[in-house]
Design a protein around this motif. Sequence first.
Motif, PDB file in Angstrom:
ATOM      1  N   SER A 176     -27.119  -2.532   0.889  1.00  7.03           N
ATOM      2  CA  SER A 176     -27.789  -1.285   0.686  1.00  7.03           C
ATOM      3  C   SER A 176     -27.193  -0.158   1.282  1.00  7.03           C
ATOM      4  O   SER A 176     -27.281   0.935   0.385  1.00  7.03           O
ATOM      5  N   ARG A 180     -26.290   2.325  -2.067  1.00  7.65           N
ATOM      6  CA  ARG A 180     -27.058   3.709  -2.097  1.00  7.65           C
ATOM      7  C   ARG A 180     -26.229   4.647  -2.408  1.00  7.65           C
ATOM      8  O   ARG A 180     -26.468   5.525  -3.005  1.00  7.65           O
ATOM      9  N   ASN A 184     -25.627   6.862  -6.040  1.00  3.49           N
ATOM     10  CA  ASN A 184     -26.021   8.128  -6.048  1.00  3.49           C
ATOM     11  C   ASN A 184     -24.993   9.145  -6.302  1.00  3.49           C
ATOM     12  O   ASN A 184     -25.366   9.987  -7.201  1.00  3.49           O
ATOM     13  N   LEU A 222     -28.480  18.993  -2.751  1.00  2.00           N
ATOM     14  CA  LEU A 222     -29.396  18.285  -2.145  1.00  2.00           C
ATOM     15  C   LEU A 222     -29.084  16.957  -1.799  1.00  2.00           C
ATOM     16  O   LEU A 222     -29.074  16.186  -0.885  1.00  2.00           O
ATOM     17  N   VAL A 223     -28.568  16.111  -2.879  1.00  2.00           N
ATOM     18  CA  VAL A 223     -28.249  14.622  -2.666  1.00  2.00           C
ATOM     19  C   VAL A 223     -27.188  14.640  -2.042  1.00  2.00           C
ATOM     20  O   VAL A 223     -27.182  13.723  -1.048  1.00  2.00           O
ATOM     21  N   LEU A 226     -28.791  14.809   1.502  1.00  2.65           N
ATOM     22  CA  LEU A 226     -29.630  13.611   1.643  1.00  2.65           C
ATOM     23  C   LEU A 226     -28.932  12.431   1.924  1.00  2.65           C
ATOM     24  O   LEU A 226     -29.329  11.561   2.715  1.00  2.65           O
ATOM     25  N   GLN A 227     -27.783  12.035   0.969  1.00  2.97           N
ATOM     26  CA  GLN A 227     -27.190  10.793   1.226  1.00  2.97           C
ATOM     27  C   GLN A 227     -26.554  10.644   2.577  1.00  2.97           C
ATOM     28  O   GLN A 227     -26.400   9.467   3.038  1.00  2.97           O
ATOM     29  N   TYR A 229     -27.361  12.114   5.227  1.00  8.15           N
ATOM     30  CA  TYR A 229     -28.573  12.000   6.205  1.00  8.15           C
ATOM     31  C   TYR A 229     -29.002  10.621   6.158  1.00  8.15           C
ATOM     32  O   TYR A 229     -29.146  10.122   7.313  1.00  8.15           O
ATOM     33  N   ILE A 230     -29.328   9.987   4.996  1.00  9.66           N
ATOM     34  CA  ILE A 230     -29.685   8.542   5.067  1.00  9.66           C
ATOM     35  C   ILE A 230     -28.845   7.747   5.631  1.00  9.66           C
ATOM     36  O   ILE A 230     -29.365   6.662   6.257  1.00  9.66           O
TER      37      ILE A 230
ATOM     38  N   GLY B  44     -36.021  10.806   2.157  1.00 10.85           N
ATOM     39  CA  GLY B  44     -35.173   9.954   2.366  1.00 10.85           C
ATOM     40  C   GLY B  44     -35.667   8.638   2.074  1.00 10.85           C
ATOM     41  O   GLY B  44     -34.837   7.765   1.444  1.00 10.85           O
ATOM     42  N   MET B  47     -35.987   7.233  -1.500  1.00 11.27           N
ATOM     43  CA  MET B  47     -34.879   7.129  -2.229  1.00 11.27           C
ATOM     44  C   MET B  47     -34.259   5.734  -1.749  1.00 11.27           C
ATOM     45  O   MET B  47     -33.310   5.423  -2.468  1.00 11.27           O
ATOM     46  N   ARG B  48     -34.716   5.431  -0.608  1.00 11.35           N
ATOM     47  CA  ARG B  48     -34.144   4.140  -0.142  1.00 11.35           C
ATOM     48  C   ARG B  48     -34.792   2.868  -0.957  1.00 11.35           C
ATOM     49  O   ARG B  48     -34.057   1.929  -0.750  1.00 11.35           O
ATOM     50  N   VAL B  51     -33.035   0.486  -3.878  1.00 12.01           N
ATOM     51  CA  VAL B  51     -31.746  -0.253  -3.418  1.00 12.01           C
ATOM     52  C   VAL B  51     -32.291  -1.215  -2.476  1.00 12.01           C
ATOM     53  O   VAL B  51     -31.470  -2.288  -2.597  1.00 12.01           O
ATOM     54  N   GLU B  52     -33.191  -1.189  -1.567  1.00 12.91           N
ATOM     55  CA  GLU B  52     -33.446  -1.974  -0.371  1.00 12.91           C
ATOM     56  C   GLU B  52     -34.150  -3.529  -1.275  1.00 12.91           C
ATOM     57  O   GLU B  52     -33.637  -4.434  -0.913  1.00 12.91           O
ATOM     58  N   SER B  55     -31.079  -4.994  -3.141  1.00 16.43           N
ATOM     59  CA  SER B  55     -30.047  -5.657  -2.420  1.00 16.43           C
ATOM     60  C   SER B  55     -30.640  -7.048  -2.046  1.00 16.43           C
ATOM     61  O   SER B  55     -29.798  -8.009  -1.975  1.00 16.43           O
TER      62      SER B  55
END
Lengths: 247, 113
Positions: A176, A180, A184, A222-223, A226-227, A229-230, B44, B47-48, B51-52, B55
């Motif tokens: 994941s 992810r 994205n 933003l993405v 954000l990505q 950051y995630i 955040g 958007m997780r 995919v969680e 997967s």
Amino acid sequence: MAAGAEGHSPLHQFEITRLVPMDIAGVDVSFTNAALWMVISVVAVSALMMIATARGALVPGRVQSVAELAYEFVTGMLRDICGTQGLKYFPFVFTIFLFVLTANLLGLLPYSFTVTSHLAVTATMALVIIVAVTLLGLAKNGFGFFHLFLPSGVPLWLAPLLIVIEVISYLTRPVSLSVRLFANMMAGHTTLKVFGGFVVALGFLGIAPLVFVVALTGLEFLVAFLQAYIFTILTCIYLNDALHPHH
Amino acid sequence: MADDPLPSLTDLDRRLKAARMAATGSPDGIPPEVPPAPSSENWGSAMRLGVELASGLVVGGLMGWGLDRWLGTKPWLMIVFFLLGAAAGMINVLRATRVQGGEPPGGAPKNGG
């Protein structure tokens, strides 16, 4: 960012080309455009940090502010999630954050190459993170690390089922984490290209998709943040699991 | 700027400390227990989730497929592990929504099972 003059396919931007073909013992280690943009990312981050820390002014200038913001952002995140023990691993987390963020942002430049839109890159990073975190957890907690797979207070008859599920859940982390980020970035850049193609194809009416592309570019910024950051916050969460495996 | 700080700066420092103490209860401005900032957190975690879930299915299916090939139990383990993977994906989603990107170290229970 609009489609090239030759009417490229929207996926053309993800193509990897060899810039300096190299071959060591039958393994293709050519210097590709992906490698080039990774180097550019690293150089950009290093330059930013060097310039920012060169003067160390009491009242920070613009560059120094950016560096300090990034530093405090990541420190805060790490402290919130892992506690003060986590701060030991700050260099690792900070490097990941800055590399992903820079790669994402550089990818937004026209004619650039988005390193993070390739599964090979993100999966490598995710695997390094997961393997490192797992080894760290084993080194720190020994056998206690396996508490992660069996939360306390579970009835014994449920344990075999739960352990299998927890192991699968643990193994989904690298998947994941990498999918992810890559999905994205790739989806965003493909969408931009597709709508960029509409602008050219529609002639005067192309104004409408053009407006959309402008908005989409903002969204992509933003993405990109954000990505990064995630990706970083998940690294912190996994690090926390390694440091404190007892649920 | 020499080593001895300007008087205005010492004064500023003192006032900063006082203000931080008043705001967060600790002199360095770090609140002892901060709830994570909500706005970007929510974005955040939202958007997780997809995919969680996916997967979990992928990893479960692949594990079952590999075990099937290894043990020669053609479809069965893949079916079982696909379902287990779905459960793992659900747990991941539960955790992602419940933990919201962080918990106090060693703190609240977070087992979703």
